[in-house]
Scaffold this motif. Sequence first.
Motif, PDB file in Angstrom:
ATOM      1  N   ALA A 152     -38.529  30.699 -47.225  1.00  0.00           N
ATOM      2  CA  ALA A 152     -39.521  31.179 -46.260  1.00  0.00           C
ATOM      3  C   ALA A 152     -38.997  32.386 -45.485  1.00  0.00           C
ATOM      4  O   ALA A 152     -39.729  33.365 -45.263  1.00  0.00           O
ATOM      5  N   ALA A 153     -37.749  32.327 -45.060  1.00  0.00           N
ATOM      6  CA  ALA A 153     -37.169  33.452 -44.328  1.00  0.00           C
ATOM      7  C   ALA A 153     -37.172  34.709 -45.194  1.00  0.00           C
ATOM      8  O   ALA A 153     -37.451  35.815 -44.711  1.00  0.00           O
ATOM      9  N   ARG A 154     -36.864  34.537 -46.481  1.00  0.00           N
ATOM     10  CA  ARG A 154     -36.876  35.689 -47.389  1.00  0.00           C
ATOM     11  C   ARG A 154     -38.273  36.265 -47.558  1.00  0.00           C
ATOM     12  O   ARG A 154     -38.455  37.490 -47.606  1.00  0.00           O
ATOM     13  N   SER A 155     -39.295  35.403 -47.628  1.00  0.00           N
ATOM     14  CA  SER A 155     -40.667  35.896 -47.757  1.00  0.00           C
ATOM     15  C   SER A 155     -41.048  36.760 -46.566  1.00  0.00           C
ATOM     16  O   SER A 155     -41.626  37.842 -46.728  1.00  0.00           O
ATOM     17  N   HIS A 156     -40.711  36.309 -45.366  1.00  0.00           N
ATOM     18  CA  HIS A 156     -41.007  37.098 -44.169  1.00  0.00           C
ATOM     19  C   HIS A 156     -40.217  38.400 -44.156  1.00  0.00           C
ATOM     20  O   HIS A 156     -40.754  39.456 -43.791  1.00  0.00           O
ATOM     21  N   ALA A 157     -38.950  38.338 -44.535  1.00  0.00           N
ATOM     22  CA  ALA A 157     -38.130  39.550 -44.552  1.00  0.00           C
ATOM     23  C   ALA A 157     -38.685  40.572 -45.532  1.00  0.00           C
ATOM     24  O   ALA A 157     -38.761  41.778 -45.236  1.00  0.00           O
ATOM     25  N   GLY A 183     -37.437  39.455 -38.524  1.00  0.00           N
ATOM     26  CA  GLY A 183     -36.276  38.793 -37.964  1.00  0.00           C
ATOM     27  C   GLY A 183     -36.357  37.283 -37.946  1.00  0.00           C
ATOM     28  O   GLY A 183     -35.604  36.632 -37.205  1.00  0.00           O
ATOM     29  N   LEU A 184     -37.245  36.698 -38.736  1.00  0.00           N
ATOM     30  CA  LEU A 184     -37.335  35.245 -38.811  1.00  0.00           C
ATOM     31  C   LEU A 184     -36.174  34.736 -39.678  1.00  0.00           C
ATOM     32  O   LEU A 184     -36.137  34.979 -40.876  1.00  0.00           O
ATOM     33  N   THR A 185     -35.252  34.038 -39.060  1.00  0.00           N
ATOM     34  CA  THR A 185     -34.035  33.622 -39.749  1.00  0.00           C
ATOM     35  C   THR A 185     -34.078  32.148 -40.141  1.00  0.00           C
ATOM     36  O   THR A 185     -34.880  31.369 -39.622  1.00  0.00           O
ATOM     37  N   LEU A 241     -46.403  32.764 -47.530  1.00  0.00           N
ATOM     38  CA  LEU A 241     -45.674  32.180 -46.410  1.00  0.00           C
ATOM     39  C   LEU A 241     -45.602  33.170 -45.253  1.00  0.00           C
ATOM     40  O   LEU A 241     -45.638  32.773 -44.089  1.00  0.00           O
ATOM     41  N   ALA A 242     -45.524  34.448 -45.580  1.00  0.00           N
ATOM     42  CA  ALA A 242     -45.477  35.487 -44.553  1.00  0.00           C
ATOM     43  C   ALA A 242     -46.843  36.099 -44.285  1.00  0.00           C
ATOM     44  O   ALA A 242     -47.240  36.292 -43.126  1.00  0.00           O
ATOM     45  N   LEU A 243     -47.584  36.393 -45.349  1.00  0.00           N
ATOM     46  CA  LEU A 243     -48.860  37.087 -45.204  1.00  0.00           C
ATOM     47  C   LEU A 243     -49.977  36.157 -44.757  1.00  0.00           C
ATOM     48  O   LEU A 243     -50.887  36.571 -44.031  1.00  0.00           O
ATOM     49  N   GLY A 244     -49.935  34.895 -45.202  1.00  0.00           N
ATOM     50  CA  GLY A 244     -51.004  33.953 -44.910  1.00  0.00           C
ATOM     51  C   GLY A 244     -51.739  33.544 -46.168  1.00  0.00           C
ATOM     52  O   GLY A 244     -51.625  34.181 -47.221  1.00  0.00           O
ATOM     53  N   ASP A 259     -36.462  31.982 -58.621  1.00  0.00           N
ATOM     54  CA  ASP A 259     -37.403  32.132 -57.505  1.00  0.00           C
ATOM     55  C   ASP A 259     -37.274  33.480 -56.819  1.00  0.00           C
ATOM     56  O   ASP A 259     -38.197  33.910 -56.118  1.00  0.00           O
ATOM     57  N   ALA A 260     -36.172  34.192 -57.008  1.00  0.00           N
ATOM     58  CA  ALA A 260     -36.022  35.520 -56.410  1.00  0.00           C
ATOM     59  C   ALA A 260     -36.989  36.524 -57.030  1.00  0.00           C
ATOM     60  O   ALA A 260     -37.261  37.582 -56.429  1.00  0.00           O
ATOM     61  N   ARG A 261     -37.541  36.210 -58.204  1.00  0.00           N
ATOM     62  CA  ARG A 261     -38.483  37.111 -58.866  1.00  0.00           C
ATOM     63  C   ARG A 261     -39.899  36.977 -58.318  1.00  0.00           C
ATOM     64  O   ARG A 261     -40.756  37.803 -58.619  1.00  0.00           O
ATOM     65  N   VAL A 262     -40.152  35.951 -57.530  1.00  0.00           N
ATOM     66  CA  VAL A 262     -41.506  35.652 -57.053  1.00  0.00           C
ATOM     67  C   VAL A 262     -41.809  36.436 -55.771  1.00  0.00           C
ATOM     68  O   VAL A 262     -41.026  36.428 -54.830  1.00  0.00           O
ATOM     69  N   CYS A 263     -42.951  37.107 -55.758  1.00  0.00           N
ATOM     70  CA  CYS A 263     -43.441  37.796 -54.545  1.00  0.00           C
ATOM     71  C   CYS A 263     -42.354  38.657 -53.924  1.00  0.00           C
ATOM     72  O   CYS A 263     -41.946  38.448 -52.772  1.00  0.00           O
ATOM     73  N   GLU A 264     -41.904  39.649 -54.656  1.00  0.00           N
ATOM     74  CA  GLU A 264     -40.772  40.464 -54.229  1.00  0.00           C
ATOM     75  C   GLU A 264     -41.083  41.346 -53.027  1.00  0.00           C
ATOM     76  O   GLU A 264     -40.169  41.935 -52.445  1.00  0.00           O
ATOM     77  N   GLU A 265     -42.358  41.452 -52.653  1.00  0.00           N
ATOM     78  CA  GLU A 265     -42.712  42.177 -51.434  1.00  0.00           C
ATOM     79  C   GLU A 265     -43.254  41.237 -50.351  1.00  0.00           C
ATOM     80  O   GLU A 265     -43.866  41.685 -49.388  1.00  0.00           O
ATOM     81  N   GLY A 266     -42.976  39.940 -50.517  1.00  0.00           N
ATOM     82  CA  GLY A 266     -43.470  38.943 -49.567  1.00  0.00           C
ATOM     83  C   GLY A 266     -44.724  38.277 -50.077  1.00  0.00           C
ATOM     84  O   GLY A 266     -45.545  38.914 -50.741  1.00  0.00           O
TER      85      GLY A 266
END
Length: 383
Positions: free
Chosen positions: A177-182, A212-214, A333-336, A323-330
């Motif tokens: 989740a933190a990665r999606s927001h970042a 900055g969501l850690t 979880l971040a967008l809604g 899973d690092a290949r999924v939604c590489e621009e977020g």
Amino acid sequence: MTSARPSPTDAPVIVGALRTAIGTAGMAFRDVVAADLAAPVLAELAAPFDGLLPHDVVLGNCMGPGGDVARVSSLAAGLPVEVPALTVDRQCGSGLAALDVGSALVRARPGLVLAGGVESASTAPWRFWPPADGEDPVRYERAPFAPQSVGDPDMGLAADLLAEECGIPRERQDAYAARSHARASATTSAGGFTAEIVPVDGVKADERVRDGLTVERLARLRPTFRPDGTVTAGNACGINDGAAAVALVDATTAASLDLPGLRVLATATAGVDPRRPGLGPVPAVLAALSRAGVTLADLDVVEVNEAFAGQVLACCDALGLDDARVCEEGGALALGHPWGASGAVLAVRLFSRMVRADAGELGLAAIAVGGGQGVAMVVQRCR
């Protein structure tokens, strides 16, 4: 990567893709009804094709006012009364299901179809079961996904149980989740969403993204669905408003327009145990890849709806997908996650990354559906 690429000459082509910003329920779009969210997107999509009238509009929607939201949206967009419209409901998969229907329509009748989805959680009407035996009416939050005899858990509880069964710990979910927001924050800062967003009521940016969501901040949140669970408000999607749609044309029309686009190589819908609906993308993805004649290794861009971090991770593990290949621009979880629109948002993201940014040749969109279903689509950049 494989050396041979499928390139069916009759495949429908996505030649335009737009969305609204995604709002948090009760905030930016709190007074904007579903049709008024979708209408600006449809109007903007249709504008470049002056003289090429859509022969249909297809929109997904889950919790709207009923009736034919697509028809109201189409007329509000200023499309002629002669253009028919259809609303489809495959719950969270509705937006991607609408693209599937739209693809079939342009195969059957050459021309232009606008397809996507819309959701206004903010303005969704309250619904009640009829009173029985003199009791007061009982409000319900959602329609049944499946019969109680089969099993009809809420998506959050089902995702929590799925994460436990698949051995996905809280720490891994929070890290995802933190990665999606970042990623979404970095994309926002770089203007990566700007070209795909149609402003509505002056709103031009997604509301939910947190810079900055850690993992440390996420670790402070309490479990939402079970006292000893691992799903929290931080590693689950929000409740959101938004609309998204694409312009679909047949292969011949695409060639005459001479525009870059995404060829729809294959779509698939699959069913799974309604008690674990989050796994729905797994068989749908496998079926779509098989129909397209490609493998996960061939894909350059992967967009999977991030309803819950644990649920996406369970699907990745089942598919053998990094899973690092999924939604590489977020992702969601971040967008809604504006339910009826989310599948179409995935298609818009594929278009932005593969066509606008020229970042890949083969792409995948996939989404889980309440009631135990999954929808997937494989696309190929053309021209």
